[in-house]
Design an enzyme around this catalytic site. Sequence first.
Site, mmCIF file in Angstrom:
data_model
loop_
_atom_site.group_PDB
_atom_site.id
_atom_site.type_symbol
_atom_site.label_atom_id
_atom_site.label_comp_id
_atom_site.label_asym_id
_atom_site.label_seq_id
_atom_site.Cartn_x
_atom_site.Cartn_y
_atom_site.Cartn_z
ATOM 1 N N TYR A 153 0.841 -1.215 0.000
ATOM 2 C CA TYR A 153 0.000 0.000 0.000
ATOM 3 C C TYR A 153 0.874 1.262 0.000
ATOM 4 O O TYR A 153 0.637 2.192 -0.785
ATOM 5 C CB TYR A 153 -0.900 -0.044 1.237
ATOM 6 C CG TYR A 153 -1.868 1.121 1.356
ATOM 7 C CD1 TYR A 153 -3.027 1.164 0.571
ATOM 8 C CD2 TYR A 153 -1.648 2.150 2.261
ATOM 9 C CE1 TYR A 153 -3.924 2.215 0.684
ATOM 10 C CE2 TYR A 153 -2.541 3.195 2.385
ATOM 11 C CZ TYR A 153 -3.673 3.225 1.593
ATOM 12 O OH TYR A 153 -4.559 4.277 1.710
ATOM 13 N N LYS A 157 1.151 4.145 -2.939
ATOM 14 C CA LYS A 157 0.817 5.561 -2.693
ATOM 15 C C LYS A 157 2.039 6.456 -2.944
ATOM 16 O O LYS A 157 1.888 7.594 -3.414
ATOM 17 C CB LYS A 157 0.265 5.752 -1.277
ATOM 18 C CG LYS A 157 -1.074 5.046 -1.036
ATOM 19 C CD LYS A 157 -2.177 5.597 -1.931
ATOM 20 C CE LYS A 157 -3.560 5.023 -1.572
ATOM 21 N NZ LYS A 157 -4.634 5.580 -2.397
HETATM 22 P P1 NAP Z 1 -13.287 2.648 0.953
HETATM 23 O O1 NAP Z 1 -14.345 3.041 1.922
HETATM 24 O O2 NAP Z 1 -12.788 1.251 0.945
HETATM 25 O O3 NAP Z 1 -13.827 3.019 -0.518
HETATM 26 C C1 NAP Z 1 -13.072 2.739 -1.659
HETATM 27 C C2 NAP Z 1 -14.032 2.574 -2.804
HETATM 28 O O4 NAP Z 1 -13.252 2.243 -3.975
HETATM 29 C C3 NAP Z 1 -15.017 1.420 -2.585
HETATM 30 O O5 NAP Z 1 -16.316 1.828 -2.912
HETATM 31 C C4 NAP Z 1 -14.498 0.355 -3.534
HETATM 32 O O6 NAP Z 1 -15.500 -0.469 -4.068
HETATM 33 C C5 NAP Z 1 -13.905 1.197 -4.649
HETATM 34 N N1 NAP Z 1 -12.984 0.410 -5.457
HETATM 35 C C6 NAP Z 1 -12.055 -0.501 -5.030
HETATM 36 N N2 NAP Z 1 -11.433 -1.045 -6.069
HETATM 37 C C7 NAP Z 1 -11.964 -0.495 -7.188
HETATM 38 C C8 NAP Z 1 -11.748 -0.679 -8.573
HETATM 39 N N3 NAP Z 1 -10.837 -1.561 -9.023
HETATM 40 N N4 NAP Z 1 -12.472 0.048 -9.445
HETATM 41 C C9 NAP Z 1 -13.406 0.927 -9.015
HETATM 42 N N5 NAP Z 1 -13.664 1.147 -7.709
HETATM 43 C C10 NAP Z 1 -12.960 0.433 -6.808
HETATM 44 O O7 NAP Z 1 -11.998 3.581 1.074
HETATM 45 P P2 NAP Z 1 -11.793 5.007 1.779
HETATM 46 O O8 NAP Z 1 -11.362 4.760 3.171
HETATM 47 O O9 NAP Z 1 -12.945 5.908 1.517
HETATM 48 O O10 NAP Z 1 -10.499 5.498 0.967
HETATM 49 C C11 NAP Z 1 -10.603 6.211 -0.257
HETATM 50 C C12 NAP Z 1 -9.195 6.555 -0.736
HETATM 51 O O11 NAP Z 1 -8.502 7.277 0.281
HETATM 52 C C13 NAP Z 1 -8.338 5.330 -1.054
HETATM 53 O O12 NAP Z 1 -7.506 5.583 -2.156
HETATM 54 C C14 NAP Z 1 -7.490 5.181 0.201
HETATM 55 O O13 NAP Z 1 -6.281 4.518 -0.062
HETATM 56 C C15 NAP Z 1 -7.270 6.630 0.587
HETATM 57 N N6 NAP Z 1 -6.959 6.823 2.017
HETATM 58 C C16 NAP Z 1 -7.846 6.476 2.974
HETATM 59 C C17 NAP Z 1 -7.509 6.686 4.317
HETATM 60 C C18 NAP Z 1 -8.465 6.329 5.430
HETATM 61 O O14 NAP Z 1 -8.093 6.489 6.606
HETATM 62 N N7 NAP Z 1 -9.681 5.885 5.134
HETATM 63 C C19 NAP Z 1 -6.276 7.248 4.650
HETATM 64 C C20 NAP Z 1 -5.397 7.588 3.638
HETATM 65 C C21 NAP Z 1 -5.757 7.384 2.303
HETATM 66 P P3 NAP Z 1 -15.942 -1.840 -3.304
HETATM 67 O O15 NAP Z 1 -16.506 -1.419 -2.003
HETATM 68 O O16 NAP Z 1 -16.971 -2.441 -4.205
HETATM 69 O O17 NAP Z 1 -14.701 -2.646 -3.165
#
Ligand code: NAP
Length: 245
Positions: A153, A157
């Site tokens: 991961y 990133k």
């Molecule tokens: P999340 O709740 O898991 O949502 C991610 C979404 O992306 C889900 O709806 C997922 O669909 C979709 N997805 C996954 N693989 C995909 C693909 N191949 N094609 C199209 N859609 C896809 O994640 P989040 O926590 O909101 O995070 C969003 C972004 O912020 C990510 O890039 C993550 O790395 C980054 N981020 C998050 C955090 C945190 O603390 N949450 C911190 C730093 C960075 P499914 O549900 O159907 O799999």
Amino acid sequence: MPKGKVAVITGASRGIGKSIAFALAAQGAKIVAVDLDSEATDDVVKELLAKGTSAVAVVGNVTLTEDVEKMIEIATGTFGRVDILVNNAGITRDGLIMRMKDEDWDAVMNVNLKGSFVCTRAAFKVMSKQRYGRIINIASVVGQMGNAGQANYCASKAGLIGLTKSNAREMAKRNITVNAVAPGFISTAMTDAMPEKAREELASQIPLGRLGSVEDIANAVVFLSSESSGYITGHVLSVNGGMYM
Ligand code: NAP
């Protein structure tokens, strides 16, 4: 502010992506919500339409060129242009490096890094003709500082930050800016399910004393999507409460 602009957001059916869709919609943007799950994506679009936002759902996998080309075709077919691309779809497959399986490495690299490349390449064709675009990549604080147990991961990133800077240089002549937002620990369904004590421990590592909210990230994306940020490109905007600076 992005009034009347067309924004394509990947991973828009929940979490940070959903919040970004609503924040851009609140500024008057038309929304193309992209995700794997058709029901959840349709629900987001229904909510947006109910608020008077023009929006369309696209079910697609960001790692597949044919899905991504369809995504851009639907965006231009429905709204005529693509002004903003938010590469937000991302996954984790955590594990210590000794035990990390090839498929866990590949899956994370594919969605987080290749997916952003494929979406950017497709959107660039349209933005380039328009001589206008805003591309925002959602990176992570751990791509800047590393994290044990998340080598795949973190590498994806960190790679996304390199992609952001290269694309910023390549696309600047076409009046397209490319920036990254690097969230810290954000309060989501996953962190909400943690025991109170574990959450407090996480928050204690953050100078501002709390986890971030999805709105904290969406606000940064709105800024980088707006006219006000027109002279910013190749930048990584940390939204992490001071945990890494
Ligand atoms: P999340 O709740 O898991 O949502 C991610 C979404 O992306 C889900 O709806 C997922 O669909 C979709 N997805 C996954 N693989 C995909 C693909 N191949 N094609 C199209 N859609 C896809 O994640 P989040 O926590 O909101 O995070 C969003 C972004 O912020 C990510 O890039 C993550 O790395 C980054 N981020 C998050 C955090 C945190 O603390 N949450 C911190 C730093 C960075 P499914 O549900 O159907 O799999």
